[in-house]
Design a protein around this motif. Structure first.
Motif: not given
Length: 129
Positions: A109-115
């Motif tokens: 989840y947190y390796l995804r920039p949009e989050n």
């Protein structure tokens, strides 16, 4: 006002090192997951690394694993990204970002920039001979 400020970017030769800093003001980082995200010209944003609110868990994109190290000093309200063995492909604007998450942590989840909710202004890293 909640603010993140990156510093430490610059020009470095291939194989060199840089340490980026992300300083928070207007809030304490204790309850926030922090991520480093980069964007190269003409490319999409890429999640590089993230660290849980306690600092007990860290994760990295495959492209930087073994070369970059993320850490945090909650007492100083700063998160670092130590970058070693830099390559020309690491050239990008590097952003730190935050999301309040005192208990939850999921690398995918947190390796995804949009989050992420809050972003700094970015610092340029250029790797070139």
């Amino acid at each position: 006002q909640l603010q993140l400020v990156e510093s430490g970017g610059g020009l470095v030769q291939p194989g060199g090192s840089l340490r980026l800093s992300c300083a928070a003001s207007g809030f304490t980082l204790d309850y926030y997951v922090i991520g480093w995200i980069r964007q190269a010209p003409g490319k999409e944003r890429e999640g590089v690394s993230c660290i849980s609110s306690s600092g007990g868990s860290t994760n990295y994109a495959d492209s930087v694993k073994g070369r970059f190290t993320i850490s945090r000093d909650n007492a100083k309200n700063i998160v670092y990204l130590q970058m070693n063995s830099l390559k020309p492909g690491d050239t990008a604007v590097y952003y730190c970002a935050a999301r309040r998450a005192p208990y939850d942590y999921s690398p995918s989840y947190y390796l995804r920039p949009e989050n992420y909710n809050y972003w700094g202004q970015g610092t340029q890293v250029t790797v070139s001979s």
